[in-house]
Write a protein that holds these residues in place. Structure first.
Motif, PDB file in Angstrom:
ATOM      1  N   LEU A  29       1.006  -1.216  -0.054  1.00 37.15           N
ATOM      2  CA  LEU A  29      -0.216   0.184   0.000  1.00 37.15           C
ATOM      3  C   LEU A  29       0.824   1.421   0.149  1.00 37.15           C
ATOM      4  CD1 LEU A  29      -2.797  -1.032   2.642  1.00 37.15           C
ATOM      5  CD2 LEU A  29      -3.048  -0.569   0.099  1.00 37.15           C
ATOM      6  N   ASP A  30       1.912   1.088   0.400  1.00 40.30           N
ATOM      7  CA  ASP A  30       2.849   2.408   0.613  1.00 40.30           C
ATOM      8  C   ASP A  30       3.407   2.707  -0.722  1.00 40.30           C
ATOM      9  OD1 ASP A  30       6.004   0.999   2.199  1.00 40.30           O
ATOM     10  OD2 ASP A  30       4.398   0.193   0.832  1.00 40.30           O
ATOM     11  N   TYR A  31       3.264   1.983  -1.652  1.00 37.20           N
ATOM     12  CA  TYR A  31       4.053   2.355  -3.124  1.00 37.20           C
ATOM     13  C   TYR A  31       2.952   3.348  -3.690  1.00 37.20           C
ATOM     14  CZ  TYR A  31       7.670  -0.725  -2.443  1.00 37.20           C
ATOM     15  OH  TYR A  31       8.629  -1.733  -2.103  1.00 37.20           O
ATOM     16  N   TYR A  32       1.744   3.296  -3.468  1.00 37.12           N
ATOM     17  CA  TYR A  32       0.748   4.116  -4.413  1.00 37.12           C
ATOM     18  C   TYR A  32      -0.456   4.838  -3.620  1.00 37.12           C
ATOM     19  CZ  TYR A  32       2.571   0.592  -7.636  1.00 37.12           C
ATOM     20  OH  TYR A  32       3.217  -0.325  -8.612  1.00 37.12           O
ATOM     21  N   ALA A  33      -0.939   5.809  -4.274  1.00 30.38           N
ATOM     22  CA  ALA A  33      -1.958   6.550  -3.524  1.00 30.38           C
ATOM     23  C   ALA A  33      -3.083   5.558  -3.300  1.00 30.38           C
ATOM     24  CB  ALA A  33      -2.441   7.759  -4.388  1.00 30.38           C
ATOM     25  N   ILE A  34      -3.571   5.901  -2.302  1.00 29.21           N
ATOM     26  CA  ILE A  34      -4.879   4.996  -2.019  1.00 29.21           C
ATOM     27  C   ILE A  34      -6.022   5.877  -1.627  1.00 29.21           C
ATOM     28  CG2 ILE A  34      -5.606   3.161  -0.083  1.00 29.21           C
ATOM     29  CD1 ILE A  34      -3.377   2.305  -1.939  1.00 29.21           C
ATOM     30  N   GLY A  35      -7.088   5.493  -2.216  1.00 34.61           N
ATOM     31  CA  GLY A  35      -8.375   6.145  -2.144  1.00 34.61           C
ATOM     32  C   GLY A  35      -9.573   5.432  -1.468  1.00 34.61           C
ATOM     33  N   TRP A  36     -10.372   6.216  -0.560  1.00 32.36           N
ATOM     34  CA  TRP A  36     -11.565   5.720  -0.059  1.00 32.36           C
ATOM     35  C   TRP A  36     -12.763   6.191  -0.989  1.00 32.36           C
ATOM     36  CZ3 TRP A  36     -12.408   2.036   3.722  1.00 32.36           C
ATOM     37  CH2 TRP A  36     -11.351   1.753   4.411  1.00 32.36           C
ATOM     38  N   PHE A  37     -13.564   5.417  -1.247  1.00 37.88           N
ATOM     39  CA  PHE A  37     -14.998   5.781  -1.654  1.00 37.88           C
ATOM     40  C   PHE A  37     -16.104   5.186  -1.013  1.00 37.88           C
ATOM     41  CE2 PHE A  37     -12.891   6.910  -5.847  1.00 37.88           C
ATOM     42  CZ  PHE A  37     -11.652   6.530  -5.936  1.00 37.88           C
ATOM     43  N   ARG A  38     -17.341   5.721  -1.346  1.00 40.21           N
ATOM     44  CA  ARG A  38     -18.630   5.409  -0.833  1.00 40.21           C
ATOM     45  C   ARG A  38     -19.699   5.353  -1.670  1.00 40.21           C
ATOM     46  NH1 ARG A  38     -19.773   9.955   3.729  1.00 40.21           N
ATOM     47  NH2 ARG A  38     -20.385  11.901   2.176  1.00 40.21           N
ATOM     48  N   ALA A  40     -23.852   4.982  -1.688  1.00 40.75           N
ATOM     49  CA  ALA A  40     -25.212   4.846  -0.951  1.00 40.75           C
ATOM     50  C   ALA A  40     -26.289   4.151  -1.891  1.00 40.75           C
ATOM     51  CB  ALA A  40     -25.567   6.202  -0.386  1.00 40.75           C
ATOM     52  N   PRO A  41     -27.159   3.565  -1.572  1.00 33.49           N
ATOM     53  CA  PRO A  41     -28.254   3.175  -2.327  1.00 33.49           C
ATOM     54  C   PRO A  41     -28.938   4.078  -3.342  1.00 33.49           C
ATOM     55  CG  PRO A  41     -28.459   2.455  -0.182  1.00 33.49           C
ATOM     56  CD  PRO A  41     -27.440   3.272  -0.104  1.00 33.49           C
ATOM     57  N   GLY A  42     -28.785   3.908  -4.657  1.00 32.83           N
ATOM     58  CA  GLY A  42     -29.453   4.565  -5.424  1.00 32.83           C
ATOM     59  C   GLY A  42     -28.785   5.800  -5.844  1.00 32.83           C
ATOM     60  N   LYS A  43     -27.332   6.121  -5.349  1.00 34.19           N
ATOM     61  CA  LYS A  43     -26.461   7.172  -5.746  1.00 34.19           C
ATOM     62  C   LYS A  43     -25.170   6.443  -6.384  1.00 34.19           C
ATOM     63  CE  LYS A  43     -28.199  10.156  -1.853  1.00 34.19           C
ATOM     64  NZ  LYS A  43     -27.725  10.982  -0.870  1.00 34.19           N
ATOM     65  N   GLU A  44     -24.407   7.476  -7.064  1.00 37.89           N
ATOM     66  CA  GLU A  44     -23.338   7.200  -7.833  1.00 37.89           C
ATOM     67  C   GLU A  44     -22.196   7.131  -6.760  1.00 37.89           C
ATOM     68  OE1 GLU A  44     -24.224   9.274 -12.198  1.00 37.89           O
ATOM     69  OE2 GLU A  44     -22.583   9.953 -10.734  1.00 37.89           O
ATOM     70  N   ARG A  45     -21.082   6.404  -7.251  1.00 34.52           N
ATOM     71  CA  ARG A  45     -20.066   6.180  -6.158  1.00 34.52           C
ATOM     72  C   ARG A  45     -19.522   7.590  -6.085  1.00 34.52           C
ATOM     73  NH1 ARG A  45     -15.903   2.404  -8.713  1.00 34.52           N
ATOM     74  NH2 ARG A  45     -15.540   4.155  -9.969  1.00 34.52           N
ATOM     75  N   GLU A  46     -18.926   7.553  -4.654  1.00 32.77           N
ATOM     76  CA  GLU A  46     -18.299   9.173  -4.442  1.00 32.77           C
ATOM     77  C   GLU A  46     -17.048   9.109  -3.767  1.00 32.77           C
ATOM     78  OE1 GLU A  46     -19.253  12.706  -1.275  1.00 32.77           O
ATOM     79  OE2 GLU A  46     -20.578  11.009  -1.065  1.00 32.77           O
ATOM     80  N   GLY A  47     -16.034   9.777  -4.356  1.00 29.63           N
ATOM     81  CA  GLY A  47     -14.832   9.696  -3.856  1.00 29.63           C
ATOM     82  C   GLY A  47     -14.795  10.574  -2.549  1.00 29.63           C
ATOM     83  N   VAL A  48     -13.979   9.880  -1.365  1.00 28.73           N
ATOM     84  CA  VAL A  48     -14.270  10.348  -0.008  1.00 28.73           C
ATOM     85  C   VAL A  48     -12.880  11.036   0.314  1.00 28.73           C
ATOM     86  CG1 VAL A  48     -14.726   9.887   2.380  1.00 28.73           C
ATOM     87  CG2 VAL A  48     -16.195   8.901   0.534  1.00 28.73           C
ATOM     88  N   SER A  49     -11.738  10.139   0.362  1.00 32.24           N
ATOM     89  CA  SER A  49     -10.370  10.747   0.745  1.00 32.24           C
ATOM     90  C   SER A  49      -9.658  10.053  -0.137  1.00 32.24           C
ATOM     91  CB  SER A  49     -10.331  10.388   2.162  1.00 32.24           C
ATOM     92  OG  SER A  49      -9.161  10.651   2.878  1.00 32.24           O
ATOM     93  N   CYS A  50      -8.178  10.454   0.258  1.00 28.28           N
ATOM     94  CA  CYS A  50      -7.075   9.969  -0.684  1.00 28.28           C
ATOM     95  C   CYS A  50      -5.729  10.237   0.333  1.00 28.28           C
ATOM     96  CB  CYS A  50      -6.894  10.381  -1.881  1.00 28.28           C
ATOM     97  SG  CYS A  50      -5.436   9.594  -3.010  1.00 28.28           S
TER      98      CYS A  50
END
Length: 127
Positions: A29-38, A40-50
């Motif tokens: 994991l320490d070699y690349y940028a790691i993202g968190w996404f979420r 919700a039901p009926g919604k598009e995927r959203e980028g949360v953090s990196c």
């Protein structure tokens, strides 16, 4: 075989806290940028953090800025998302993924640049 496993989700009351974990096997994991996404039901995927690999710099979506904190423990090959002051709008399945194109996060999360998606962990914020 590369595998990302998210954990730490659950049911939490508004204003409460959770810490999500993203553990990787077959991948550093320490070699690349790691993202968190979420998503919700009926919604598009959203980028949360990196979190960047190069300098540890971070990115947060406006919706979570000031409440969520991303960090990494390279010795454990794990990235964390500390969620504080959660709101019902934070209810979603949360995923982590790696950006093989970049070591440093941009000021936006382009989902199509990320790979090795885990199965996700459900976060439900409700009283």
């Amino acid at each position: 075989q590369v595998q990302f496993v998210e954990s730490g989700g659950g049911l939490v009351r508004p204003g409460g806290s959770l810490r999500l974990s993203c553990a990787a096997s077959g991948f550093f994991l320490d070699y690349y940028a790691i993202g968190w996404f979420r998503q919700a039901p009926g919604k598009e995927r959203e980028g949360v953090s990196c979190i960047s690999a190069s300098d540890g710099s971070t990115y947060y979506a406006d919706s979570v800025k000031g409440r969520f904190t991303v960090s990494r423990d390279n010795a454990k090959n794990t990235v964390y998302l500390q969620m504080n002051s959660v709101e019902p709008e934070d209810t979603a399945v949360y995923y982590c993924a790696a950006n093989l194109l970049r070591r440093r996060c941009l000021n936006e999360l382009r989902g199509y640049e990320f790979v090795y998606w885990g199965q996700g962990t459900q976060v439900t914020v409700s009283s």
